[in-house]
Design an enzyme around this catalytic site. Structure first.
Site, PDB file in Angstrom:
ATOM      1  N   MET A  92     -11.084  -6.019   6.067  1.00  0.00           N
ATOM      2  CA  MET A  92     -10.260  -4.984   6.702  1.00  0.00           C
ATOM      3  C   MET A  92      -9.840  -5.450   8.091  1.00  0.00           C
ATOM      4  O   MET A  92     -10.669  -5.921   8.880  1.00  0.00           O
ATOM      5  CB  MET A  92     -11.039  -3.664   6.826  1.00  0.00           C
ATOM      6  CG  MET A  92     -11.276  -2.926   5.523  1.00  0.00           C
ATOM      7  SD  MET A  92      -9.766  -2.521   4.607  1.00  0.00           S
ATOM      8  CE  MET A  92      -8.893  -1.461   5.771  1.00  0.00           C
TER       9      MET A  92
ATOM     10  N   HIS B 224      -8.434   0.584  -3.816  1.00  0.00           N
ATOM     11  CA  HIS B 224      -9.230   0.438  -2.590  1.00  0.00           C
ATOM     12  C   HIS B 224     -10.022   1.727  -2.402  1.00  0.00           C
ATOM     13  O   HIS B 224      -9.495   2.730  -1.922  1.00  0.00           O
ATOM     14  CB  HIS B 224      -8.293   0.158  -1.401  1.00  0.00           C
ATOM     15  CG  HIS B 224      -9.030  -0.052  -0.119  1.00  0.00           C
ATOM     16  ND1 HIS B 224      -8.397  -0.134   1.096  1.00  0.00           N
ATOM     17  CD2 HIS B 224     -10.360  -0.199   0.149  1.00  0.00           C
ATOM     18  CE1 HIS B 224      -9.295  -0.310   2.049  1.00  0.00           C
ATOM     19  NE2 HIS B 224     -10.495  -0.340   1.492  1.00  0.00           N
TER      20      HIS B 224
ATOM     21  N   MET C 112      -9.257   7.833  -0.718  1.00  0.00           N
ATOM     22  CA  MET C 112     -10.101   8.270   0.413  1.00  0.00           C
ATOM     23  C   MET C 112     -10.710   9.632   0.086  1.00  0.00           C
ATOM     24  O   MET C 112     -10.035  10.488  -0.483  1.00  0.00           O
ATOM     25  CB  MET C 112      -9.253   8.397   1.677  1.00  0.00           C
ATOM     26  CG  MET C 112      -8.485   7.144   2.027  1.00  0.00           C
ATOM     27  SD  MET C 112      -7.703   7.293   3.636  1.00  0.00           S
ATOM     28  CE  MET C 112      -6.668   5.832   3.640  1.00  0.00           C
TER      29      MET C 112
ATOM     30  N   ASP D  34      -4.849   3.385  -2.240  1.00  0.00           N
ATOM     31  CA  ASP D  34      -5.897   3.777  -1.297  1.00  0.00           C
ATOM     32  C   ASP D  34      -6.518   5.121  -1.661  1.00  0.00           C
ATOM     33  O   ASP D  34      -5.880   6.169  -1.508  1.00  0.00           O
ATOM     34  CB  ASP D  34      -5.311   3.851   0.121  1.00  0.00           C
ATOM     35  CG  ASP D  34      -4.962   2.479   0.665  1.00  0.00           C
ATOM     36  OD1 ASP D  34      -5.870   1.634   0.760  1.00  0.00           O
ATOM     37  OD2 ASP D  34      -3.774   2.247   0.968  1.00  0.00           O
TER      38      ASP D  34
ATOM     39  N   MET E  83     -12.186   3.893  -0.664  1.00  0.00           N
ATOM     40  CA  MET E  83     -12.792   4.244   0.627  1.00  0.00           C
ATOM     41  C   MET E  83     -13.561   5.542   0.434  1.00  0.00           C
ATOM     42  O   MET E  83     -13.164   6.609   0.922  1.00  0.00           O
ATOM     43  CB  MET E  83     -11.693   4.371   1.692  1.00  0.00           C
ATOM     44  CG  MET E  83     -11.133   3.016   2.103  1.00  0.00           C
ATOM     45  SD  MET E  83      -9.595   3.149   3.016  1.00  0.00           S
ATOM     46  CE  MET E  83      -8.429   3.219   1.665  1.00  0.00           C
TER      47      MET E  83
ATOM     48  N   SER F   3       0.870  -1.175   0.000  1.00  0.00           N
ATOM     49  CA  SER F   3       0.000   0.000   0.000  1.00  0.00           C
ATOM     50  C   SER F   3       0.903   1.220   0.000  1.00  0.00           C
ATOM     51  O   SER F   3       1.705   1.406   0.914  1.00  0.00           O
ATOM     52  CB  SER F   3      -0.882   0.012   1.251  1.00  0.00           C
ATOM     53  OG  SER F   3      -1.326   1.327   1.490  1.00  0.00           O
TER      54      SER F   3
ATOM     55  N   PHE G  56      -6.355   5.118   7.812  1.00  0.00           N
ATOM     56  CA  PHE G  56      -4.969   5.499   8.100  1.00  0.00           C
ATOM     57  C   PHE G  56      -4.046   4.284   8.059  1.00  0.00           C
ATOM     58  O   PHE G  56      -4.453   3.180   8.435  1.00  0.00           O
ATOM     59  CB  PHE G  56      -4.864   6.151   9.484  1.00  0.00           C
ATOM     60  CG  PHE G  56      -5.705   7.394   9.603  1.00  0.00           C
ATOM     61  CD1 PHE G  56      -5.195   8.633   9.206  1.00  0.00           C
ATOM     62  CD2 PHE G  56      -7.013   7.317  10.061  1.00  0.00           C
ATOM     63  CE1 PHE G  56      -5.990   9.772   9.274  1.00  0.00           C
ATOM     64  CE2 PHE G  56      -7.815   8.453  10.134  1.00  0.00           C
ATOM     65  CZ  PHE G  56      -7.298   9.689   9.738  1.00  0.00           C
ATOM     66  N   GLY G  57      -2.808   4.518   7.630  1.00  0.00           N
ATOM     67  CA  GLY G  57      -1.794   3.473   7.699  1.00  0.00           C
ATOM     68  C   GLY G  57      -1.230   3.403   9.111  1.00  0.00           C
ATOM     69  O   GLY G  57      -1.495   4.269   9.951  1.00  0.00           O
ATOM     70  N   GLY G  58      -0.485   2.354   9.396  1.00  0.00           N
ATOM     71  CA  GLY G  58       0.241   2.258  10.662  1.00  0.00           C
ATOM     72  C   GLY G  58      -0.581   1.916  11.880  1.00  0.00           C
ATOM     73  O   GLY G  58      -0.131   2.112  13.009  1.00  0.00           O
TER      74      GLY G  58
ATOM     75  N   ASP H 281      -6.026  -6.223   4.904  1.00  0.00           N
ATOM     76  CA  ASP H 281      -5.457  -4.875   4.787  1.00  0.00           C
ATOM     77  C   ASP H 281      -5.531  -4.183   6.140  1.00  0.00           C
ATOM     78  O   ASP H 281      -6.624  -3.983   6.668  1.00  0.00           O
ATOM     79  CB  ASP H 281      -6.267  -4.102   3.727  1.00  0.00           C
ATOM     80  CG  ASP H 281      -5.778  -2.679   3.529  1.00  0.00           C
ATOM     81  OD1 ASP H 281      -4.668  -2.348   3.993  1.00  0.00           O
ATOM     82  OD2 ASP H 281      -6.520  -1.893   2.898  1.00  0.00           O
ATOM     83  N   GLY H 282      -4.349  -3.819   6.659  1.00  0.00           N
ATOM     84  CA  GLY H 282      -4.272  -3.059   7.896  1.00  0.00           C
ATOM     85  C   GLY H 282      -3.444  -3.756   8.956  1.00  0.00           C
ATOM     86  O   GLY H 282      -3.820  -4.817   9.452  1.00  0.00           O
ATOM     87  N   GLY H 283      -2.279  -3.196   9.233  1.00  0.00           N
ATOM     88  CA  GLY H 283      -1.423  -3.739  10.285  1.00  0.00           C
ATOM     89  C   GLY H 283      -0.799  -5.082   9.938  1.00  0.00           C
ATOM     90  O   GLY H 283      -0.407  -5.838  10.834  1.00  0.00           O
TER      91      GLY H 283
ATOM     92  N   HIS I  13      -1.523  -1.695  -4.283  1.00  0.00           N
ATOM     93  CA  HIS I  13      -2.796  -1.414  -3.617  1.00  0.00           C
ATOM     94  C   HIS I  13      -2.875   0.102  -3.430  1.00  0.00           C
ATOM     95  O   HIS I  13      -2.058   0.680  -2.698  1.00  0.00           O
ATOM     96  CB  HIS I  13      -2.821  -2.157  -2.273  1.00  0.00           C
ATOM     97  CG  HIS I  13      -4.026  -1.913  -1.438  1.00  0.00           C
ATOM     98  ND1 HIS I  13      -5.168  -2.688  -1.516  1.00  0.00           N
ATOM     99  CD2 HIS I  13      -4.275  -0.993  -0.477  1.00  0.00           C
ATOM    100  CE1 HIS I  13      -6.061  -2.253  -0.648  1.00  0.00           C
ATOM    101  NE2 HIS I  13      -5.546  -1.218   0.010  1.00  0.00           N
TER     102      HIS I  13
ATOM    103  N   GLY J   9       1.448  -1.903   4.198  1.00  0.00           N
ATOM    104  CA  GLY J   9       1.888  -0.524   3.991  1.00  0.00           C
ATOM    105  C   GLY J   9       3.164  -0.245   4.734  1.00  0.00           C
ATOM    106  O   GLY J   9       4.273  -0.461   4.230  1.00  0.00           O
ATOM    107  N   SER J  10       3.010   0.195   5.983  1.00  0.00           N
ATOM    108  CA  SER J  10       4.185   0.648   6.724  1.00  0.00           C
ATOM    109  C   SER J  10       5.244  -0.443   6.908  1.00  0.00           C
ATOM    110  O   SER J  10       6.438  -0.149   6.877  1.00  0.00           O
ATOM    111  CB  SER J  10       3.764   1.243   8.072  1.00  0.00           C
ATOM    112  OG  SER J  10       2.747   0.491   8.651  1.00  0.00           O
TER     113      SER J  10
HETATM  114  C1  DX5 Z   1      -5.969   1.836   5.647  1.00  0.00           C
HETATM  115  C2  DX5 Z   1      -5.587   1.467   4.260  1.00  0.00           C
HETATM  116  C3  DX5 Z   1      -4.422   0.581   4.186  1.00  0.00           C
HETATM  117  C4  DX5 Z   1      -3.155   1.116   4.794  1.00  0.00           C
HETATM  118  C5  DX5 Z   1      -2.378  -0.067   5.280  1.00  0.00           C
HETATM  119  O1  DX5 Z   1      -7.219   2.377   5.656  1.00  0.00           O
HETATM  120  O2  DX5 Z   1      -6.654   0.834   3.593  1.00  0.00           O
HETATM  121  O3  DX5 Z   1      -4.188   0.092   2.858  1.00  0.00           O
HETATM  122  O4  DX5 Z   1      -2.353   1.863   3.945  1.00  0.00           O
HETATM  123  O5  DX5 Z   1      -1.251   0.382   5.951  1.00  0.00           O
HETATM  124  P1  DX5 Z   1      -0.574  -0.460   7.126  1.00  0.00           P
HETATM  125  O6  DX5 Z   1      -0.083  -1.731   6.486  1.00  0.00           O
HETATM  126  O7  DX5 Z   1       0.500   0.433   7.596  1.00  0.00           O
HETATM  127  O8  DX5 Z   1      -1.632  -0.730   8.135  1.00  0.00           O
HETATM  128 ZN    ZN Z   2      -6.218  -0.180   1.707  1.00  0.00          ZN
END
Ligand code: DX5
Ligand code: ZN
Length: 228
Positions: free
Chosen positions: A141, A70, A39, A37, A72, A10, A147-149, A175-177, A35, A197-198
């Site tokens: 999800m 993705h 928003m 994102d 959102m 991501s 948000f990432g991270g 997706d997420g963490g 991927h 992502g992170s």
């Molecule tokens: C969050 C996004 C993710 C995000 C994942 O709403 O949909 O794609 O970037 O980032 P990490 O892997 O850092 O949770």
């Molecule tokens: Zn995403």
């Protein structure tokens, strides 16, 4: 084998001023897809980019990288044609954002894209199930989108297991963490498309992280096919 391990960084956590080169870097480090994102500041309390950016990105990275959008956003119907024209390959919308998923699935297909259907942590798999035979991918999800991270929600794993048991050949994305610390849980539950992502972008050696994530998921897929 019905489905394969695929790793999709991501790019939300990358340097957005260098998005083109960051995407190329991820593909060179072994990413299977990207991927992206989107928003809108309404469906989620954050704002990123839309189809004009995707169009520039497509020109910059060439025709090959697979773009999983993705979305959102509220009213996801609005951006199907613009995203397709911009070069998106898959349109992953949120079940919570539409009153007519069936029609949206049809519109996405008519626009020549694959269909992804995402559910937020508060949405049940029973709500997704009626559409599962019409989609290419289900996205579970593992954080609240926006948000990432954020911290991985382990209690989403029963949803992944249930979808895998009911729809054995469906692509299932998490997706997420998700990163080296949490990938085993996702792989055991049956996810095969891994957004990170992170954990990937923030690492000095993204190639190794991508490779590790893919190995764990591939081994779990192999184990499942032997157990059957
Ligand atoms: C969050 C996004 C993710 C995000 C994942 O709403 O949909 O794609 O970037 O980032 P990490 O892997 O850092 O949770
Ligand atoms: Zn995403």
């Amino acid at each position: 084998m019905a489905y394969m391990a695929k790793i999709g960084p991501s790019i939300l956590s990358s340097n957005l001023a260098c998005l083109g080169s960051e995407c190329v870097r991820m593909m060179e480090c072994g990413a299977d897809y990207l991927h992206l994102d989107v928003m809108d500041g309404h469906f989620v309390p954050n704002l990123t980019f839309g189809h004009p950016m995707v169009e520039c990105l497509r020109k910059s990275v060439g025709p090959d990288p697979f773009f999983d959008m993705h979305m959102m956003v509220s009213r996801p119907e609005q951006w199907v044609k613009p995203m397709s024209a911009a070069g998106a390959n898959q349109y992953t919308f949120h079940l919570e954002a539409t009153t007519n998923p069936g029609n949206l699935i049809k519109e996405i297909r008519e626009a020549g894209m694959k269909v992804g259907l995402a559910i937020k942590p508060g949405t049940t798999v029973e709500e997704l199930a009626p559409w599962a035979n019409q989609i290419d991918m289900a996205l579970v999800m593992t954080v609240e989108p926006g948000f990432g991270g954020q911290k991985f929600m382990d209690d989403m794993m029963p949803k992944v297991s249930w979808i895998r048991s009911q729809f054995p050949s469906l692509d299932i994305e998490v997706d997420g963490g998700v990163g080296p610390d949490t990938i085993h849980r996702c792989a055991e539950a049956g996810a095969n498309m891994i957004v990170s992502g992170s954990a990937v972008i923030g690492n000095d050696d993204p190639r190794s992280v991508i490779s590790l994530l893919r190995t764990v998921v591939s081994e779990a897929i192999q184990k499942r096919s032997l157990d059957r």
